[in-house]
Design a protein around this motif. Structure first.
Motif, PDB file in Angstrom:
ATOM      1  N   ASP A  47     -25.257  92.235  -8.846  1.00 61.03           N
ATOM      2  CA  ASP A  47     -24.419  93.090  -7.993  1.00 61.03           C
ATOM      3  C   ASP A  47     -23.683  92.293  -6.929  1.00 61.03           C
ATOM      4  OD1 ASP A  47     -25.031  95.396  -9.370  1.00 61.03           O
ATOM      5  OD2 ASP A  47     -26.735  95.894  -8.099  1.00 61.03           O
ATOM      6  N   MET A  48     -23.076  91.189  -7.333  1.00 66.15           N
ATOM      7  CA  MET A  48     -22.400  90.312  -6.381  1.00 66.15           C
ATOM      8  C   MET A  48     -20.935  90.113  -6.739  1.00 66.15           C
ATOM      9  SD  MET A  48     -23.398  86.525  -5.031  1.00 66.15           S
ATOM     10  CE  MET A  48     -24.830  87.159  -4.192  1.00 66.15           C
ATOM     11  N   LEU A  49     -20.104  90.117  -5.700  1.00 62.99           N
ATOM     12  CA  LEU A  49     -18.696  89.768  -5.810  1.00 62.99           C
ATOM     13  C   LEU A  49     -18.507  88.367  -5.258  1.00 62.99           C
ATOM     14  CD1 LEU A  49     -17.361  93.090  -4.305  1.00 62.99           C
ATOM     15  CD2 LEU A  49     -17.075  92.392  -6.696  1.00 62.99           C
ATOM     16  N   SER A  50     -17.672  87.583  -5.901  1.00 62.85           N
ATOM     17  CA  SER A  50     -17.361  86.231  -5.424  1.00 62.85           C
ATOM     18  C   SER A  50     -15.852  86.060  -5.395  1.00 62.85           C
ATOM     19  CB  SER A  50     -17.956  85.165  -6.353  1.00 62.85           C
ATOM     20  OG  SER A  50     -19.340  85.307  -6.459  1.00 62.85           O
ATOM     21  N   MET A  51     -15.382  85.237  -4.471  1.00 67.39           N
ATOM     22  CA  MET A  51     -13.970  84.884  -4.431  1.00 67.39           C
ATOM     23  C   MET A  51     -13.850  83.419  -4.041  1.00 67.39           C
ATOM     24  SD  MET A  51     -13.298  87.141  -1.076  1.00 67.39           S
ATOM     25  CE  MET A  51     -14.845  87.990  -1.329  1.00 67.39           C
ATOM     26  N   TRP A  52     -12.810  82.757  -4.528  1.00 60.63           N
ATOM     27  CA  TRP A  52     -12.647  81.347  -4.218  1.00 60.63           C
ATOM     28  C   TRP A  52     -11.175  80.974  -4.162  1.00 60.63           C
ATOM     29  CZ3 TRP A  52     -15.027  83.292  -8.530  1.00 60.63           C
ATOM     30  CH2 TRP A  52     -14.359  83.164  -9.737  1.00 60.63           C
ATOM     31  N   ASP A  53     -10.918  79.889  -3.461  1.00 63.95           N
ATOM     32  CA  ASP A  53      -9.572  79.382  -3.204  1.00 63.95           C
ATOM     33  C   ASP A  53      -9.401  78.056  -3.937  1.00 63.95           C
ATOM     34  OD1 ASP A  53      -7.170  78.516  -2.166  1.00 63.95           O
ATOM     35  OD2 ASP A  53      -7.847  78.429  -0.094  1.00 63.95           O
ATOM     36  N   ASN A  54      -8.444  77.997  -4.863  1.00 60.02           N
ATOM     37  CA  ASN A  54      -8.169  76.759  -5.592  1.00 60.02           C
ATOM     38  C   ASN A  54      -6.874  76.088  -5.157  1.00 60.02           C
ATOM     39  OD1 ASN A  54     -10.443  76.878  -7.247  1.00 60.02           O
ATOM     40  ND2 ASN A  54      -9.410  78.158  -8.738  1.00 60.02           N
ATOM     41  N   LEU A  64      -9.487  89.804  -2.169  1.00 57.61           N
ATOM     42  CA  LEU A  64     -10.098  90.446  -3.324  1.00 57.61           C
ATOM     43  C   LEU A  64     -10.142  91.945  -3.073  1.00 57.61           C
ATOM     44  CD1 LEU A  64     -11.627  90.043  -6.059  1.00 57.61           C
ATOM     45  CD2 LEU A  64     -13.732  89.993  -4.703  1.00 57.61           C
ATOM     46  N   ARG A  65      -9.473  92.712  -3.928  1.00 58.14           N
ATOM     47  CA  ARG A  65      -9.473  94.174  -3.825  1.00 58.14           C
ATOM     48  C   ARG A  65     -10.428  94.719  -4.885  1.00 58.14           C
ATOM     49  NH1 ARG A  65      -5.202  96.289  -0.840  1.00 58.14           N
ATOM     50  NH2 ARG A  65      -3.491  94.835  -0.501  1.00 58.14           N
ATOM     51  N   VAL A  66     -11.374  95.512  -4.448  1.00 57.38           N
ATOM     52  CA  VAL A  66     -12.350  96.120  -5.346  1.00 57.38           C
ATOM     53  C   VAL A  66     -12.387  97.611  -5.048  1.00 57.38           C
ATOM     54  CG1 VAL A  66     -14.736  96.101  -6.137  1.00 57.38           C
ATOM     55  CG2 VAL A  66     -13.711  94.004  -5.264  1.00 57.38           C
ATOM     56  N   ASP A  73     -13.832 104.735  -3.688  1.00 52.78           N
ATOM     57  CA  ASP A  73     -14.220 103.884  -2.554  1.00 52.78           C
ATOM     58  C   ASP A  73     -13.552 102.512  -2.677  1.00 52.78           C
ATOM     59  OD1 ASP A  73     -15.453 102.598  -0.459  1.00 52.78           O
ATOM     60  OD2 ASP A  73     -17.481 102.746  -1.278  1.00 52.78           O
ATOM     61  N   PRO A  74     -12.359 102.329  -2.066  1.00 54.07           N
ATOM     62  CA  PRO A  74     -11.695 101.025  -2.119  1.00 54.07           C
ATOM     63  C   PRO A  74     -12.222 100.073  -1.042  1.00 54.07           C
ATOM     64  CG  PRO A  74     -10.287 102.591  -1.003  1.00 54.07           C
ATOM     65  CD  PRO A  74     -11.533 103.347  -1.423  1.00 54.07           C
ATOM     66  N   ARG A  75     -12.308  98.813  -1.374  1.00 57.94           N
ATOM     67  CA  ARG A  75     -12.737  97.772  -0.426  1.00 57.94           C
ATOM     68  C   ARG A  75     -11.804  96.574  -0.569  1.00 57.94           C
ATOM     69  NH1 ARG A  75     -18.037  99.017   1.873  1.00 57.94           N
ATOM     70  NH2 ARG A  75     -18.390 101.125   1.096  1.00 57.94           N
ATOM     71  N   VAL A  76     -11.588  95.863   0.551  1.00 55.30           N
ATOM     72  CA  VAL A  76     -10.811  94.626   0.545  1.00 55.30           C
ATOM     73  C   VAL A  76     -11.640  93.557   1.232  1.00 55.30           C
ATOM     74  CG1 VAL A  76      -8.718  93.460   1.318  1.00 55.30           C
ATOM     75  CG2 VAL A  76      -8.608  95.856   0.595  1.00 55.30           C
ATOM     76  N   TYR A  77     -11.797  92.426   0.561  1.00 58.20           N
ATOM     77  CA  TYR A  77     -12.531  91.283   1.110  1.00 58.20           C
ATOM     78  C   TYR A  77     -11.571  90.102   1.178  1.00 58.20           C
ATOM     79  CZ  TYR A  77     -16.476  94.167  -0.346  1.00 58.20           C
ATOM     80  OH  TYR A  77     -17.358  95.201  -0.517  1.00 58.20           O
ATOM     81  N   THR A  78     -11.694  89.297   2.225  1.00 55.93           N
ATOM     82  CA  THR A  78     -10.841  88.112   2.345  1.00 55.93           C
ATOM     83  C   THR A  78     -11.703  86.865   2.539  1.00 55.93           C
ATOM     84  OG1 THR A  78     -10.591  88.401   4.732  1.00 55.93           O
ATOM     85  CG2 THR A  78      -8.899  89.392   3.323  1.00 55.93           C
ATOM     86  N   VAL A 107      -7.354  89.965  -7.585  1.00 54.04           N
ATOM     87  CA  VAL A 107      -7.398  88.914  -6.574  1.00 54.04           C
ATOM     88  C   VAL A 107      -5.986  88.413  -6.305  1.00 54.04           C
ATOM     89  CG1 VAL A 107      -7.755  86.991  -8.186  1.00 54.04           C
ATOM     90  CG2 VAL A 107      -8.671  86.833  -5.864  1.00 54.04           C
ATOM     91  N   CYS A 108      -5.739  88.019  -5.055  1.00 56.21           N
ATOM     92  CA  CYS A 108      -4.438  87.485  -4.662  1.00 56.21           C
ATOM     93  C   CYS A 108      -4.625  86.204  -3.849  1.00 56.21           C
ATOM     94  CB  CYS A 108      -3.666  88.465  -3.783  1.00 56.21           C
ATOM     95  SG  CYS A 108      -3.302  90.034  -4.550  1.00 56.21           S
ATOM     96  N   SER A 109      -3.684  85.304  -4.000  1.00 58.48           N
ATOM     97  CA  SER A 109      -3.539  84.176  -3.102  1.00 58.48           C
ATOM     98  C   SER A 109      -2.418  84.567  -2.143  1.00 58.48           C
ATOM     99  CB  SER A 109      -3.176  82.911  -3.885  1.00 58.48           C
ATOM    100  OG  SER A 109      -3.000  81.820  -3.015  1.00 58.48           O
TER     101      SER A 109
END
Length: 127
Positions: A47-54, A64-66, A73-78, A107-109
């Motif tokens: 149950d984990m979300l991950s995001m990374w910058d390349n 990251l929009r989930v 239930d929208p969520r935004v993580y940066t 996901v967006c850069s």
């Protein structure tokens, strides 16, 4: 996952993958922005979300929009990392989300100076 591009040439297509992990029901769903500048992942087994910058430059951040479609239930993580330092951020999904819920992620850069964003398409996963 890291890719290097010679002379700044980048692919323009978004990539989605669903990768089986430990059990038959556990799945990892990945999204990548065009050119793989940012990536996101949902791992159902933990149950984990991950995001990374390349991105090779440090003037952008990851968004990251989930959305839990089942619960509206929208969520935004940066994440403001860099490819060489503090590259990845992990967060657990909200405790109110339940097994069987349908979620979407993208996901967006995002350029921090002009706000322009290079985004993936939307992928679907289940909690």
């Amino acid at each position: 996952m890291r890719k290097f591009y010679a002379l700044g040439v980048m692919a323009a297509a978004a990539v989605f993958t669903m990768v089986p992990v430990s059990s038959a029901q556990a799945v990892a769903t990945n999204v990548q922005s065009p050119g793989n500048m940012a990536g996101g992942r949902y791992e159902s087994s933990i149950d984990m979300l991950s995001m990374w910058d390349n991105s090779p430059i440090d003037n952008d951040y990851v968004r990251l929009r989930v959305t839990n479609v089942t619960r509206s239930d929208p969520r935004v993580y940066t994440h403001d990392g860099s490819p060489t330092y503090n590259n990845r951020k992990d967060v657990y999904i909200p405790s109110t989300w339940r097994s069987g819920d349908k979620i979407t992620l993208s996901v967006c850069s995002v350029d921090r100076y002009n706000g322009s964003a290079s985004c993936s398409g939307t992928a679907t996963a289940w909690v």
